[in-house]
Design a protein around this motif. Structure first.
Motif, short mmCIF file in Angstrom:
data_model
loop_
_atom_site.label_atom_id
_atom_site.label_comp_id
_atom_site.label_asym_id
_atom_site.label_seq_id
_atom_site.Cartn_x
_atom_site.Cartn_y
_atom_site.Cartn_z
N ILE A 256 92.51 54.36 95.45
CA ILE A 256 93.56 53.62 95.94
C ILE A 256 92.78 53.10 97.34
CG2 ILE A 256 94.87 55.14 97.28
CD1 ILE A 256 97.29 53.38 96.86
N PHE A 257 93.07 52.05 97.83
CA PHE A 257 92.31 51.46 99.05
C PHE A 257 91.02 51.36 99.21
CE2 PHE A 257 96.26 53.94 100.70
CZ PHE A 257 97.13 52.95 100.65
N ASN A 258 90.65 51.11 97.65
CA ASN A 258 88.99 50.95 97.66
C ASN A 258 88.60 49.40 97.20
OD1 ASN A 258 89.99 51.23 94.86
ND2 ASN A 258 87.97 51.01 94.33
N THR A 259 89.53 48.52 97.11
CA THR A 259 89.41 47.16 96.53
C THR A 259 89.38 46.08 97.55
OG1 THR A 259 91.57 46.97 95.70
CG2 THR A 259 89.96 47.80 94.01
N THR A 260 89.57 46.29 98.67
CA THR A 260 89.33 45.41 99.88
C THR A 260 88.97 45.77 100.96
OG1 THR A 260 90.55 43.55 100.62
CG2 THR A 260 91.66 45.65 100.70
N GLY A 261 88.82 44.79 102.06
CA GLY A 261 88.02 45.35 103.15
C GLY A 261 89.10 45.88 104.18
N PHE A 262 88.55 46.49 105.45
CA PHE A 262 89.45 47.07 106.28
C PHE A 262 90.30 46.27 107.17
CE2 PHE A 262 85.63 46.49 108.94
CZ PHE A 262 86.23 46.26 110.12
N ASP A 263 89.98 44.82 107.11
CA ASP A 263 90.56 43.78 107.77
C ASP A 263 91.99 43.66 107.08
OD1 ASP A 263 88.22 42.33 109.58
OD2 ASP A 263 87.46 43.15 107.57
N ASN A 264 91.84 43.73 105.87
CA ASN A 264 93.07 43.59 105.08
C ASN A 264 93.92 44.94 105.15
OD1 ASN A 264 92.79 40.88 104.09
ND2 ASN A 264 91.17 41.42 102.58
N MET A 265 93.32 46.06 105.39
CA MET A 265 94.17 46.98 105.56
C MET A 265 94.94 47.26 106.74
SD MET A 265 91.26 49.83 104.19
CE MET A 265 90.38 49.54 102.49
N ALA A 266 94.36 46.42 107.75
CA ALA A 266 94.99 46.04 108.83
C ALA A 266 96.06 45.32 108.84
CB ALA A 266 93.90 45.96 110.06
N ASN A 267 96.01 43.93 108.39
CA ASN A 267 96.78 43.12 108.01
C ASN A 267 96.64 42.59 106.55
OD1 ASN A 267 98.46 41.10 108.12
ND2 ASN A 267 97.42 39.73 109.55
N PRO A 268 97.61 42.95 105.62
CA PRO A 268 97.37 42.44 104.25
C PRO A 268 98.32 41.27 104.07
CG PRO A 268 98.71 44.29 104.40
CD PRO A 268 98.40 44.09 105.89
N HIS A 269 98.87 40.51 105.27
CA HIS A 269 99.68 39.47 104.89
C HIS A 269 99.02 38.30 105.06
CE1 HIS A 269 103.18 42.17 105.31
NE2 HIS A 269 102.60 42.81 106.30
N TYR A 270 99.25 37.36 104.12
CA TYR A 270 98.81 35.93 103.92
C TYR A 270 99.87 35.05 103.68
CZ TYR A 270 94.06 37.76 103.45
OH TYR A 270 92.80 38.25 103.83
N PRO A 271 99.73 33.89 103.91
CA PRO A 271 100.85 32.56 103.66
C PRO A 271 101.38 32.78 102.52
CG PRO A 271 98.98 31.61 104.80
CD PRO A 271 98.56 33.01 104.27
N ASP A 272 100.81 32.96 101.27
CA ASP A 272 101.53 33.18 100.09
C ASP A 272 101.96 34.61 99.65
OD1 ASP A 272 100.80 30.34 99.44
OD2 ASP A 272 98.72 30.98 98.71
N GLY A 273 101.95 35.36 100.43
CA GLY A 273 102.34 36.75 100.27
C GLY A 273 101.39 37.94 100.70
N ALA A 274 101.90 39.03 100.27
CA ALA A 274 101.06 40.33 100.54
C ALA A 274 100.06 40.59 99.49
CB ALA A 274 101.79 41.46 100.66
N ALA A 275 98.68 40.75 99.96
CA ALA A 275 97.72 41.34 99.27
C ALA A 275 97.94 42.27 98.14
CB ALA A 275 96.52 41.66 100.21
N THR A 276 97.64 42.20 97.06
CA THR A 276 97.80 43.22 96.25
C THR A 276 96.87 44.70 96.26
OG1 THR A 276 98.60 41.76 94.33
CG2 THR A 276 97.98 43.76 93.37
N MET A 277 97.60 45.72 96.19
CA MET A 277 96.72 46.98 96.38
C MET A 277 96.78 47.83 94.90
SD MET A 277 94.66 49.03 97.54
CE MET A 277 94.36 47.97 98.96
N LEU A 278 95.59 47.69 94.18
CA LEU A 278 95.81 48.27 92.85
C LEU A 278 95.40 49.98 92.91
CD1 LEU A 278 93.64 45.37 91.30
CD2 LEU A 278 95.81 45.95 90.69
N TYR A 279 95.95 50.87 92.29
CA TYR A 279 95.81 52.15 92.27
C TYR A 279 95.74 52.59 90.85
CZ TYR A 279 100.94 52.62 92.14
OH TYR A 279 102.31 52.47 91.89
#
Length: 204
Positions: free
Chosen positions: A120-143
């Motif tokens: 888990i926590f390997n599929t995106t950058g640390f910027d998204n870990m700090a703030n996974p919120h986007y206008p269309d909703g939260a980023a998905t975290m696969l595990y």
């Protein structure tokens, strides 16, 4: 629940800081806990073995070449919940050192004998870990992982950071999640999208 964060780079520091903000008890495991370079970390520091010994959950946020040695430095891990945020990247982000027939996540499970490993926590950058919120909703975290209770904890910890967590199946699915991470990396750097984008699972 106490979380030991092994590795104090961008990923480890961001995830650890996010959990501190969410009210979790966090300790960082670093080789030189008294070093001034770690003064800005948002939680106490100890050696990796000391941090792992007192934790319920261990996050691996180490560079891939250092991961096997880092696991070996932690002491007995049987029964521990290990969150594997690493990716087996080649130098200069040129590809993956493992894939298809095995994965970094499966190797971590071998090295951390008896641990309950969740990739888990390997599929995106640390910027998204700090703030996974986007206008269309939260980023998905696969595990993925083989222990249902461990995955439930991983799900809750991702949710606490603001992600929309999604179970991707057994630990062998790390063979898919690690190339998926490489896709995010290539889009961010080689294709020039930068770091302010994320993948989101949408449903009809």
């Amino acid at each position: 629940m106490k979380i030991a964060v092994i590795g104090a780079g961008s990923v480890g520091a961001t995830l650890g800081g996010g959990w501190v903000d969410a009210g979790y008890d966090v300790i960082f495991g670093v080789r030189e806990p008294e070093s001034e370079k770690y003064q800005a970390l948002p939680a106490p520091r100890a050696t990796p073995a000391e941090a792992a010994a007192q934790a319920d959950v261990i996050l691996l946020a180490t560079p891939w070449p250092a991961t096997e040695a880092a696991i070996g430095s932690l002491g007995p891990l049987s029964g521990k919940l290990v969150l594997d945020a690493t990716n087996p990247l080649k130098p200069q982000l040129a590809g993956l050192t493992h894939g298809h027939e095995t994965s970094g996540g499966e190797l971590v499970a071998q090295w951390a004998a008896g641990a309950r490993v969740v990739k888990i926590f390997n599929t995106t950058g640390f910027d998204n870990m700090a703030n996974p919120h986007y206008p269309d909703g939260a980023a998905t975290m696969l595990y993925c992982g083989d222990d249902s209770e461990a995955k439930a904890v991983a799900h809750a910890l991702a949710q606490a950071l603001g992600f929309e967590p999604q179970d991707a199946g057994p630990l062998t699915q790390a063979r898919l999640l690690e190339p998926f991470a490489l896709l995010w990396i290539s889009l961010a750097y080689q294709q020039g999208l930068g770091r302010d984008f994320a993948f989101r699972l949408v449903r009809r």
